[in-house]
Write an enzyme that holds these catalytic residues in place. Sequence first.
Site, PDB file in Angstrom:
ATOM      1  N   HIS A  72      -0.208  -2.526   0.873  1.00 23.38           N
ATOM      2  CA  HIS A  72       0.247  -2.759  -0.498  1.00 23.38           C
ATOM      3  C   HIS A  72      -0.898  -2.583  -1.501  1.00 23.38           C
ATOM      4  O   HIS A  72      -1.648  -3.518  -1.762  1.00 23.38           O
ATOM      5  CB  HIS A  72       0.819  -4.173  -0.625  1.00 23.38           C
ATOM      6  CG  HIS A  72       2.111  -4.367   0.087  1.00 23.38           C
ATOM      7  ND1 HIS A  72       3.323  -4.432  -0.560  1.00 23.38           N
ATOM      8  CD2 HIS A  72       2.392  -4.481   1.399  1.00 23.38           C
ATOM      9  CE1 HIS A  72       4.293  -4.583   0.315  1.00 23.38           C
ATOM     10  NE2 HIS A  72       3.753  -4.620   1.524  1.00 23.38           N
TER      11      HIS A  72
ATOM     12  N   GLU B  79      -0.764  -2.344  -4.663  1.00 18.58           N
ATOM     13  CA  GLU B  79      -0.508  -2.877  -6.012  1.00 18.58           C
ATOM     14  C   GLU B  79      -1.296  -4.151  -6.285  1.00 18.58           C
ATOM     15  O   GLU B  79      -1.284  -4.676  -7.402  1.00 18.58           O
ATOM     16  CB  GLU B  79       0.989  -3.126  -6.220  1.00 18.58           C
ATOM     17  CG  GLU B  79       1.545  -4.363  -5.579  1.00 18.58           C
ATOM     18  CD  GLU B  79       1.686  -4.241  -4.081  1.00 18.58           C
ATOM     19  OE1 GLU B  79       1.681  -5.286  -3.398  1.00 18.58           O
ATOM     20  OE2 GLU B  79       1.786  -3.101  -3.567  1.00 18.58           O
TER      21      GLU B  79
ATOM     22  N   CYS C 226       4.466   1.090   2.469  1.00 21.04           N
ATOM     23  CA  CYS C 226       4.986   0.170   3.470  1.00 21.04           C
ATOM     24  C   CYS C 226       6.261   0.717   4.128  1.00 21.04           C
ATOM     25  O   CYS C 226       6.184   1.624   4.951  1.00 21.04           O
ATOM     26  CB  CYS C 226       5.202  -1.210   2.847  1.00 21.04           C
ATOM     27  SG  CYS C 226       5.307  -2.544   4.078  1.00 21.04           S
TER      28      CYS C 226
END
Length: 385
Positions: free
Chosen positions: A359, A361, A269
């Site tokens: 993202h 994750e 990001c």
Amino acid sequence: MTTSNQGNSSKRKGASPAVLVLEDGRVFRGRAYGAVGETFGEAVFSTGMTGYQETLTDPSYHRQVVVMTAPHVGNTGVNDEDPESKRIWVSGYVVRDPARVPSSWRSRRTLDEELAAQGVVGISGIDTRALTRHLRERGAMRVGIFSGDAVQDDGALLARVLEAPQMKGADLSAEVATTEPYVVPAIGEKKFTVAAVDLGIKGMTPHRMAERGIEVHVLPATATVEDVYAVNPDGVFFSNGPGDPATADHPVSVMRGVLERGTPLFGICFGNQILGRALGFGTYKLKYGHRGINQPVQDRTTGKVEVTAHNHGFAVDAPLEKVSETPFGRAEVSHVCLNDNVVEGLQLLDRPAFSVQYHPEAAAGPHDAAYLFDRFVKLMEGQRA
């Protein structure tokens, strides 16, 4: 000045009247949700149907008022396991139809109670569909939410909104990052050490690395190249974060120091925008940004299309159809958004470095891009070999 008085504000009769005022003069009226008072920020919208806890506690939303496009919010309440940081970072919250009673075995309190406890001013009962369409047509802009004694004449409230700072040119990462280094230990056998520069890191990110046997040393945004290499890292990570990447001269300088040494590097990001700047590309502000957990991105190295989680209002200005020469060798765009062709990833061809704009994750999902952490591990394995 246009006024909108739509939605279900009558359903929350115990709440104070509230007013949302955009910088172009558009006004929406509803009821207070969360804390009562006033707040200012950049109005943005998130298209996620779930994961509101992760959204609220993502440091990348610092100084932003988040409009939820999903009509029902708060249905599962608030638990103590899902936050991505120690506090709520959004400056304001906008929902159409808040849950009257949360329903989840994990819930500990209502979302309304959590917002109030943390002093987050919100508004409910407005037509969030109309507000979202307005932001798509006009672009993200400054906004104020006012409730209780803060409600005044619309003209006076608009003047307050116009005094608020803009997101373009804002240097915010140091405001949300850790002030002291800390370590997230590897889960199981330790295989690698990574220095993670915290520009607004989410808690799940070092956890995903720890799952792969990585000991993560999380460093403040003010960390120097010397601080990074003091932990003897096998790899270096630059996190997500808020603000305008054009202001992030210090992280760019640190990243160039890492690239010069040839240490495996991964950015997410804001970290992708930092890599773009380090390679000599520019950045620019998107009209209304990408925010949600349903954005289609193509990995051009494999051709695979992933559904991904996004939260960014700026992007890298790099050529999509050619390999670029940079001070650190050849670079190319590795990922692209299929909605609007925005650059979603970069990779160096002559050094072990890559980044993505979204993202991986998976907090709050989806899991399509989790392989990127494995790609980082392979870079470190290759460097060690």
